[in-house]
Design a protein around this motif. Structure first.
Motif, PDB file in Angstrom:
ATOM      1  N   SER A  43      -2.472  -2.845  12.152  1.00  0.00           N
ATOM      2  CA  SER A  43      -1.407  -1.894  11.807  1.00  0.00           C
ATOM      3  C   SER A  43      -0.217  -2.057  12.745  1.00  0.00           C
ATOM      4  O   SER A  43       0.881  -1.602  12.441  1.00  0.00           O
ATOM      5  CB  SER A  43      -1.933  -0.447  11.872  1.00  0.00           C
TER       6      SER A  43
ATOM      7  N   ASP B  28       4.310  -6.310   4.147  1.00  0.00           N
ATOM      8  CA  ASP B  28       5.416  -5.376   4.399  1.00  0.00           C
ATOM      9  C   ASP B  28       5.455  -4.979   5.872  1.00  0.00           C
ATOM     10  O   ASP B  28       6.516  -4.934   6.500  1.00  0.00           O
ATOM     11  CB  ASP B  28       5.281  -4.118   3.525  1.00  0.00           C
ATOM     12  N   ASP B  29       4.265  -4.702   6.443  1.00  0.00           N
ATOM     13  CA  ASP B  29       4.189  -4.331   7.864  1.00  0.00           C
ATOM     14  C   ASP B  29       4.644  -5.497   8.747  1.00  0.00           C
ATOM     15  O   ASP B  29       5.333  -5.310   9.748  1.00  0.00           O
ATOM     16  CB  ASP B  29       2.761  -3.923   8.250  1.00  0.00           C
TER      17      ASP B  29
ATOM     18  N   TRP C  22      -0.718  -6.299   6.221  1.00  0.00           N
ATOM     19  CA  TRP C  22       0.096  -6.199   5.022  1.00  0.00           C
ATOM     20  C   TRP C  22       1.419  -6.921   5.269  1.00  0.00           C
ATOM     21  O   TRP C  22       1.988  -6.832   6.357  1.00  0.00           O
ATOM     22  CB  TRP C  22       0.341  -4.734   4.636  1.00  0.00           C
TER      23      TRP C  22
END
Lengths: 442, 74
Positions: free
Chosen positions: A121, A79-80, A77
């Motif tokens: 992640s 944002d990550d 992502w």
């Protein structure tokens, strides 16, 4: 799974394949949804490898994690990713990273494609030892060995008869090379050496193709061409063995691999690096053949003009030279005649002058003779006169016994009266003078 | 007359020099005739080279070329 499938199974499912023992048919959306659940259920792990084909989009970041044994598509992502605060160039193709996450599957739909990926992640850049750094070290090492200069010292023919081309058999680069050669008006012999241009087997095959083309001895120049791609796709052109082989090759190599932004090692070792296969083909034939043919015709025409002019000039000179002796002879003859005339005229003038001179001399002589005769006559007359004079000379009379009476002044005294008047006289006899005094008569 | 080892670019460079010399009008008769003779040889060489790459594109695969060379037809 069976429950879910049953729930989602459309009422109008088609009949299965006759004789098949497999369950179904199930709707693909049902199956992929179950598959995503299955993959997401796998264990979360950490992986390490090199980042390739990095793409940062508005929503997600994509790349492939690669090593020598395999590759895995990854996604994260945005944002990550931004939360990592890695900076502009921290993550790039070739970077070594450690990622944490698990398998995921985007099932797609009637209007979008499915995608399998390792959903990240967590991510850490390993830093040291990434491939780009290795590439940089190799580039410096080859340069230090002087291998970048060798190809550039080779003479590239302006008009090669045979061109070797190493490229992918089905790629667009092949058409681009042909288009470039056509633009040059070149229609010689092309030797295609097809090789894979982007997998792990590509570098050895390309190396072999280049070596074999050079070994034939029939190829004047070699073009290694591949269309654009990511640095990962082009990495086979950074192979050390390939680059060393090309550097030591006796045939010039023109490289056209990817674009300017993706500089591979083959671009450094090749004789020439071009941005596109078309440009590479044009560079392989520096001469524009159509123009060159026109120029050759023009050269021939101008030589012919010069040759004709020279011959004409020579003929004119020969004609002049052939006329020259006759003209010279006539000129000399005229000059001789003129001289002869002048000599004759001059002879006549001299004769006439001589004649006049002789006449003048004769006249002078005649006059001289006349004068001499006159002189002789006069001399004779004078002699007679002299004799006559001598006959009358008083001295002669004195010599005969007479005496000459003179006064003291020397004047002759011719009378007795004069003698008396003088008183003193001199008597000159033949043998001398005696003075006498007149005495008066008694 | 012309050196068989002469390349196309050598030939064209020499031709340009010859034409320049002839255009200057400084060459004598003997030199002019010799330059014309040399130039004709060079034009012929260039024409031969251009003809060799103007007969039509010939595409071979590397293995075909090797076969031809082995047969002595390359």
């Amino acid at each position: 799974m069976r429950e879910t499938a049953r729930m989602a199974q459309p009422a109008t499912a088609p009949a299965g394949i006759d004789g098949s023992l497999l369950p179904g048919p199930f709707a693909v959306g049902v199956y992929t949804a179950r598959m995503r659940e299955y993959l997401r259920g796998r264990a979360k792990v950490q992986l390490f490898g090199e980042v390739w084909n990095l793409r940062v989009t508005r929503v997600k970041v994509y790349f492939e994690l690669r090593d020598a044994g395999g590759a895995l598509p990854c996604s994260m992502w945005r944002d990550d990713y931004d939360a990592l605060s890695l900076g502009e160039s921290a993550l790039a193709d070739g970077s070594q990273v450690v990622v944490g996450g698990g398998l995921d599957y985007y099932a797609g739909s009637r209007t979008s494609s499915p995608a399998f990926s390792f959903a990240i992640s967590a991510l850490r850049v390993a830093g040291e030892g990434d491939l780009l750094a290795q590439l940089d070290r190799l580039r410096k090492a080859l340069d230090a060995e002087g291998l970048f200069a060798r190809q550039k010292l080779l003479a590239r023919p302006a008009l090669p008869r045979t061109i070797g081309v190493v490229t992918g058999e089905g790629g667009k680069a092949r058409d681009d090379v042909l288009a470039g050669l056509a633009r040059r008006g070149w229609a010689g012999r092309i030797v295609w050496a097809f090789a894979p241009v982007q997998d792990r087997y590509a570098a050895p095959r390309i190396t072999r193709a280049v070596q074999d083309l050079a070994a034939t001895g029939a190829v004047d120049v070699i073009v290694v061409a591949r269309g654009g791609g990511s640095l990962a796709d082009l990495f086979c052109f950074c192979d050390e063995t390939l680059c060393r082989t090309i550097a030591l090759l006796g045939v010039p190599v023109i490289a056209s691999v990817g674009h300017h932004t993706d500089r591979t090692l083959i671009d450094d070792v090749a004789a020439l690096s071009c941005s596109t296969p078309t440009h590479a083909a044009e560079s392989a034939v520096p001469v524009h053949c159509t123009q060159a043919r026109a120029e050759a015709v023009e050269f021939a025409r101008r030589l012919s003009v010069h040759g004709s002019r020279a011959l004409l000039h020579r003929a004119q000179v020969l004609v002049r030279l052939s006329r020259a002796p006759g003209e010279h002879l006539a000129h000399e003859r005229t000059r001789l005649h003129q001289g002869l005339r002048e000599m004759r005229a001059s002879g006549r003038r001299r004769l006439s002058d001589e004649r006049a001179r002789v006449a003048r001399r004769a006249l002078v002589l005649e006059r001289k003779a006349h004068a001499a005769a006159l002189y002789a006559r006069r001399a004779t007359g004078l002699q007679a006169i002299a004799m006559a004079l001598a006959a009358h000379d008083p001295d002669r009379t004195v010599e005969r016994g007479y005496a000459l009476v003179t006064d003291r002044g020397g004047d002759v005294v011719t009378s007795a009266a004069d003698a008396r008047a003088a008183g003193e006289v001199s008597l000159r006899f033949g043998d001398g003078v005696v003075d006498a005094t007149i005495t008066h008569e008694p | 007359m012309t050196d068989p080892e002469l390349t196309y670019e050598d030939a064209t460079a020499r031709l340009e020099a010859i034409i320049k010399r002839l255009d200057s009008g400084e060459a004598g008769l003997r030199e002019t005739l010799e330059l014309c003779k040399e130039g004709r040889g060079l034009v012929e060489l260039c024409a031969t080279e251009l003809e060799a790459v103007g007969q039509g594109l010939q595409e071979l695969r590397l293995d075909e070329l090797v076969t031809r060379l082995q047969e002595g037809a390359g």
